[in-house]
Design a protein around this motif. Structure first.
Motif, short mmCIF file in Angstrom:
data_model
loop_
_atom_site.label_atom_id
_atom_site.label_comp_id
_atom_site.label_asym_id
_atom_site.label_seq_id
_atom_site.Cartn_x
_atom_site.Cartn_y
_atom_site.Cartn_z
N GLY A 101 0.82 -1.20 0.00
CA GLY A 101 0.00 0.00 0.00
C GLY A 101 0.85 1.25 0.00
O GLY A 101 2.08 1.19 0.09
N CYS A 102 0.18 2.39 -0.10
CA CYS A 102 0.87 3.68 -0.04
C CYS A 102 1.18 4.02 1.42
O CYS A 102 0.50 3.57 2.34
N ALA A 103 2.21 4.83 1.61
CA ALA A 103 2.59 5.24 2.97
C ALA A 103 1.61 6.27 3.55
O ALA A 103 1.68 6.57 4.75
N ASP A 104 0.70 6.77 2.74
CA ASP A 104 -0.27 7.78 3.17
C ASP A 104 -0.95 7.39 4.49
O ASP A 104 -1.43 6.27 4.64
N SER A 105 -0.98 8.33 5.43
CA SER A 105 -1.47 8.03 6.78
C SER A 105 -2.97 7.75 6.82
O SER A 105 -3.49 7.26 7.82
N GLY B 252 -3.82 0.90 -4.28
CA GLY B 252 -3.74 2.33 -4.52
C GLY B 252 -4.88 3.03 -3.81
O GLY B 252 -5.74 2.39 -3.21
N HIS B 253 -4.89 4.34 -3.86
CA HIS B 253 -5.98 5.06 -3.19
C HIS B 253 -6.25 6.39 -3.87
O HIS B 253 -5.37 6.95 -4.55
N SER B 254 -7.45 6.88 -3.69
CA SER B 254 -7.85 8.15 -4.28
C SER B 254 -7.03 9.30 -3.69
O SER B 254 -6.54 9.23 -2.58
N ARG B 255 -6.89 10.34 -4.47
CA ARG B 255 -6.21 11.56 -4.05
C ARG B 255 -4.79 11.30 -3.55
O ARG B 255 -4.33 11.91 -2.57
N CYS B 256 -4.11 10.37 -4.22
CA CYS B 256 -2.75 10.02 -3.80
C CYS B 256 -1.80 11.17 -4.15
O CYS B 256 -1.67 11.56 -5.31
N SER B 257 -1.13 11.70 -3.15
CA SER B 257 -0.26 12.85 -3.39
C SER B 257 1.00 12.46 -4.16
O SER B 257 1.60 13.30 -4.83
N ALA B 258 1.40 11.20 -4.07
CA ALA B 258 2.56 10.75 -4.85
C ALA B 258 2.22 10.80 -6.35
O ALA B 258 3.01 11.29 -7.16
N TYR C 104 5.53 5.13 -0.60
CA TYR C 104 4.82 6.28 -1.19
C TYR C 104 4.50 5.98 -2.66
O TYR C 104 5.39 5.73 -3.47
N GLY C 105 3.23 5.99 -2.99
CA GLY C 105 2.79 5.71 -4.35
C GLY C 105 2.92 4.25 -4.74
O GLY C 105 2.78 3.90 -5.91
N GLN C 106 3.21 3.38 -3.77
CA GLN C 106 3.41 1.93 -4.00
C GLN C 106 4.52 1.66 -5.01
O GLN C 106 4.52 0.62 -5.67
ZN LIG Z 1 -0.67 7.72 -1.83
#
Ligand SMILES: [Zn+2]
Length: 236
Positions: A66-70, A119-125, A91-93
């Motif tokens: 997964g992404c590192a997004d909290s 992945g996930h929506s609104r991913c900043s990566a 980050y960004g997988q």
């Molecule tokens: Zn992300």
């Protein structure tokens, strides 16, 4: 390269008979509890902690990249607990050698039959990669490595200025990473033997829902597709 692969009966024992299909059901059920605000928080009590300590081993039933997004911790959004998921986050997988090696451990040594690329929506990566795509400027250093990795995934996504371009890029990046991993030494042998399935999925932060993506993002690049206006490598 030959790998020290576990024998099929040993793998089956480690997975407790769970197939990739059954694991998807378990993950879907957990996500349904999560998004409807009825989580059970399984395997998080003192008994589970003691059992894991006494076992002196881990037997997760699924691997997740997964992404590192909290905002997207896999254990929470699948409503699982200690020892259930073997989780790698970047980050960004974007996979590098460290990520790939960690995943090889999860699927080869711990025998998880399903690897979810989440992945996930609104991913900043991915958003950073979109900015690089449009401006021709790639960050330096480690961040540049991540952005370049995502650029490889999104270069064929038509950019017509629509608001959902970021969403299309997130989907393309997630599918791209899953495909990369299917060809990764240490993973591809298990994919080819049918002992491992690698599936891309998308988590919506707004809806709290996990959507399985299959192998196709929601765009169809073709001869008439718009080509992204500028790639960083095209700039002087
Ligand atoms: Zn992300």
């Amino acid at each position: 390269m030959a790998i020290a692969q576990r024998a099929a009966p040993e793998r089956a024992a480690l997975t407790r008979g769970h197939t990739a299909d059954r694991i998807r059901v378990l993950l879907d059920e957990g996500n349904a509890r999560w998004r409807t605000f009825t989580p059970r928080y399984p395997h998080q009590d003192s008994g589970r902690r003691r059992a894991l300590w006494e076992a002196d081993a881990e037997h997760p039933f699924a691997s997740v990249l997964g992404c590192a997004d909290s905002r997207v911790p896999p254990e929470m959004l699948f409503d699982r607990g200690l020892g259930d998921l073997y989780t790698v986050r970047a980050y960004g997988q974007v996979p590098d050698s460290s990520v790939a090696g960690s995943l090889v451990h999860g699927v080869r040594d711990l025998a998880t039959p399903l690897l979810v690329v989440l992945g996930h929506s609104r991913c900043s990566a991915v958003r950073e990669a979109v900015t690089a795509l449009r401006t021709g400027r790639v960050p330096e250093g480690h961040m540049g490595f991540l952005v370049e990795g995502i650029l490889d995934a999104i270069e064929d996504v038509p950019d017509d200025g629509a608001r959902d371009f970021l969403d299309a890029c997130v989907r393309a990046n997630t599918v791209h990473v899953a495909d990369q991993l299917r060809h990764e030494p240490g993973l591809r042998e298990l994919v080819h033997s049918g002992e491992l399935r690698i599936e891309p999925a998308l988590y919506s932060i707004k809806r709290s829902r996990v959507e399985w993506l299959g192998d196709r993002p929601e765009y169809r690049p073709g001869p008439d597709s718009a080509v992204p206006s500028q790639r960083p490598s095209d700039t002087p």
